[in-house]
Enzyme design. Structure first.
Site, mmCIF file in Angstrom:
data_model
loop_
_atom_site.group_PDB
_atom_site.id
_atom_site.type_symbol
_atom_site.label_atom_id
_atom_site.label_comp_id
_atom_site.label_asym_id
_atom_site.label_seq_id
_atom_site.Cartn_x
_atom_site.Cartn_y
_atom_site.Cartn_z
ATOM 1 N N SER A 80 3.797 -2.322 10.298
ATOM 2 C CA SER A 80 5.255 -2.390 10.460
ATOM 3 C C SER A 80 5.851 -3.734 10.029
ATOM 4 O O SER A 80 6.777 -4.245 10.664
ATOM 5 C CB SER A 80 5.651 -2.042 11.894
ATOM 6 O OG SER A 80 5.245 -0.710 12.194
ATOM 7 N N HIS A 112 -9.453 0.865 5.210
ATOM 8 C CA HIS A 112 -8.158 1.045 5.877
ATOM 9 C C HIS A 112 -8.358 1.925 7.109
ATOM 10 O O HIS A 112 -9.182 2.846 7.091
ATOM 11 C CB HIS A 112 -7.157 1.676 4.909
ATOM 12 C CG HIS A 112 -5.757 1.639 5.453
ATOM 13 N ND1 HIS A 112 -5.307 2.549 6.366
ATOM 14 C CD2 HIS A 112 -4.742 0.763 5.235
ATOM 15 C CE1 HIS A 112 -4.053 2.244 6.692
ATOM 16 N NE2 HIS A 112 -3.685 1.167 6.015
ATOM 17 N N GLY A 168 2.822 2.118 10.881
ATOM 18 C CA GLY A 168 3.769 3.217 10.721
ATOM 19 C C GLY A 168 4.491 3.604 12.004
ATOM 20 O O GLY A 168 5.133 4.641 12.075
ATOM 21 N N ASN A 200 0.869 -1.180 0.000
ATOM 22 C CA ASN A 200 0.000 0.000 0.000
ATOM 23 C C ASN A 200 0.906 1.230 0.000
ATOM 24 O O ASN A 200 1.538 1.525 1.010
ATOM 25 C CB ASN A 200 -0.891 -0.054 1.258
ATOM 26 C CG ASN A 200 -1.737 1.187 1.439
ATOM 27 O OD1 ASN A 200 -1.779 2.057 0.557
ATOM 28 N ND2 ASN A 200 -2.414 1.288 2.570
ATOM 29 N N TRP A 201 0.964 1.893 -1.130
ATOM 30 C CA TRP A 201 1.904 3.021 -1.267
ATOM 31 C C TRP A 201 1.372 4.303 -0.623
ATOM 32 O O TRP A 201 2.078 5.314 -0.586
ATOM 33 C CB TRP A 201 2.232 3.259 -2.754
ATOM 34 C CG TRP A 201 2.967 2.124 -3.406
ATOM 35 C CD1 TRP A 201 3.298 0.929 -2.828
ATOM 36 C CD2 TRP A 201 3.471 2.069 -4.748
ATOM 37 N NE1 TRP A 201 3.972 0.140 -3.734
ATOM 38 C CE2 TRP A 201 4.091 0.815 -4.915
ATOM 39 C CE3 TRP A 201 3.448 2.958 -5.830
ATOM 40 C CZ2 TRP A 201 4.691 0.417 -6.115
ATOM 41 C CZ3 TRP A 201 4.042 2.581 -7.034
ATOM 42 C CH2 TRP A 201 4.663 1.323 -7.174
ATOM 43 N N LYS A 202 0.144 4.281 -0.167
ATOM 44 C CA LYS A 202 -0.474 5.443 0.494
ATOM 45 C C LYS A 202 -0.247 6.724 -0.333
ATOM 46 O O LYS A 202 -0.176 6.654 -1.551
ATOM 47 C CB LYS A 202 0.044 5.565 1.935
ATOM 48 C CG LYS A 202 -0.184 4.263 2.728
ATOM 49 C CD LYS A 202 0.033 4.382 4.205
ATOM 50 C CE LYS A 202 -0.230 3.039 4.874
ATOM 51 N NZ LYS A 202 -0.062 3.075 6.319
ATOM 52 N N GLY A 221 3.017 -1.129 4.332
ATOM 53 C CA GLY A 221 2.982 0.306 4.050
ATOM 54 C C GLY A 221 4.375 0.827 3.752
ATOM 55 O O GLY A 221 4.882 0.715 2.637
ATOM 56 N N GLY A 222 5.032 1.382 4.765
ATOM 57 C CA GLY A 222 6.328 2.036 4.580
ATOM 58 C C GLY A 222 7.354 1.210 3.816
ATOM 59 O O GLY A 222 8.034 1.722 2.916
ATOM 60 N N GLU A 263 -5.028 -5.134 10.642
ATOM 61 C CA GLU A 263 -4.016 -4.105 10.863
ATOM 62 C C GLU A 263 -4.302 -3.404 12.189
ATOM 63 O O GLU A 263 -5.138 -2.487 12.239
ATOM 64 C CB GLU A 263 -4.042 -3.076 9.730
ATOM 65 C CG GLU A 263 -3.723 -3.652 8.368
ATOM 66 C CD GLU A 263 -3.189 -2.595 7.399
ATOM 67 O OE1 GLU A 263 -2.145 -2.841 6.808
ATOM 68 O OE2 GLU A 263 -3.802 -1.517 7.272
ATOM 69 N N GLU A 287 -6.770 4.311 8.190
ATOM 70 C CA GLU A 287 -6.624 5.757 7.915
ATOM 71 C C GLU A 287 -7.907 6.316 7.307
ATOM 72 O O GLU A 287 -8.250 7.478 7.535
ATOM 73 C CB GLU A 287 -5.397 5.980 7.014
ATOM 74 C CG GLU A 287 -4.112 5.781 7.806
ATOM 75 C CD GLU A 287 -2.947 5.209 7.033
ATOM 76 O OE1 GLU A 287 -2.950 5.263 5.795
ATOM 77 O OE2 GLU A 287 -2.017 4.691 7.683
HETATM 78 P P1 13P Z 1 3.212 0.270 7.781
HETATM 79 O O1 13P Z 1 3.750 -0.999 7.136
HETATM 80 O O2 13P Z 1 3.917 1.502 7.345
HETATM 81 O O3 13P Z 1 3.120 0.101 9.263
HETATM 82 O O4 13P Z 1 1.707 0.438 7.241
HETATM 83 C C1 13P Z 1 0.834 -0.616 7.301
HETATM 84 C C2 13P Z 1 -0.380 -0.277 6.525
HETATM 85 O O5 13P Z 1 -1.141 0.590 6.933
HETATM 86 C C3 13P Z 1 -0.612 -0.958 5.263
HETATM 87 O O6 13P Z 1 -1.899 -0.726 4.784
#
Ligand code: 13P
Length: 250
Positions: free
Chosen positions: A212, A94, A172, A9-11, A233-234, A166, A96
């Protein structure tokens, strides 16, 4: 041998050209990867990345979509538009979206049903905040998100749905749920699914862990019986960090 589903997920990161560059590197790095690999760039980069992954094993995903097919919905993206450019999967609910943009279970459920009706494969995200976990509400929060999110989803299309667990406090933050803790929640998710559908459906459903995930902990997480993949994510933003996660078995 089961295939794991590893999604990036590149956000809200990367311009179109940066996205194309990363997608090209991933295609060459992961061309022969044995797992299911999905990447979800920003909306603006989807069409360009679609050209890069066309004909490869990498699945193109979107990070969200609107709850309607078309009409006066300023700022929204329709599943028809996603399909039109080659998107196959869509991340929905998600944390977020839930916490920063106030998406409700009812709205997420509408999107899940619409995605399935349009032959897009949804990844339904669920997860508790630290406060909810510490307040003993983990099961009620995750259970409600699952029951409400899957309302009206027929057993016949359940194999098109992925659940991503998640925990909000692990996203993150560098804090990963221990493999044991994550596996226990995944097992609970299967119990809820068994109640909604059947033991067999619950067993065969793909449940990703997200929060993470990195090269250093991927193999340990994937070794757990109830963890079928990762939503990253990251660490999905660089080939050097995503490549080893997708290839955690080698
Ligand atoms: P991180 O891997 O940066 O913790 O993010 C997880 C995430 O929200 C993937 O959708």
């Amino acid at each position: 041998m089961r295939k794991y589903y590893i999604a990036g997920n590149w956000k809200m990161h990367k311009t179109v050209s940066e996205s194309v560059t990363l997608a090209k590197s991933l295609v060459s790095e992961l061309g022969s990867c044995g797992e299911r690999v999905m990447i979800a760039p920003a909306f603006t980069a989807l069409a360009a990345v679609a050209e890069v992954v066309k004909g490869t094993s990498i699945i193109l995903g979107a990070q969200n979509m609107g709850p309607d097919l078309q009409g006066a919905h300023t700022g929204e993206i329709s599943p028809l538009m996603l399909k039109d450019i080659g998107v196959k999967a869509v991340i929905l609910g998600h944390s977020e979206r839930r916490h920063s943009y106030g998406e409700s279970d009812a709205l997420i459920n509408k999107k899940v049903l619409l995605a399935l009706a349009q032959a897009l494969e949804p990844i339904l995200c669920v997860g508790e905040t630290l406060e909810e976990r510490e307040g003993g509400k983990l099961e009620s929060v995750v259970g409600t998100q699952l029951r409400e999110g899957l309302k009206g989803v027929a057993a016949t299309v359940l194999d098109k749905v992925t659940i991503a667990y998640e925990p909000v406090w692990a996203i993150g933050t560098g804090k990963t749920a221990t493999p044991e803790d994550a596996d226990a929640v995944h097992a609970y998710i299967r119990t809820v699914l068994a109640g909604l559908y059947s033991e067999a459906a619950a067993k065969s459903m793909c449940i990703q862990y997200g929060g993470s995930v990195k090269a250093e902990n991927a193999a340990e997480l994937m070794a757990k019986p109830n963890i079928d993949g990762a939503l990253v994510g990251g660490a999905a933003l660089k080939v050097e960090t995503f490549g080893p996660i997708a290839q955690f078995r080698s």
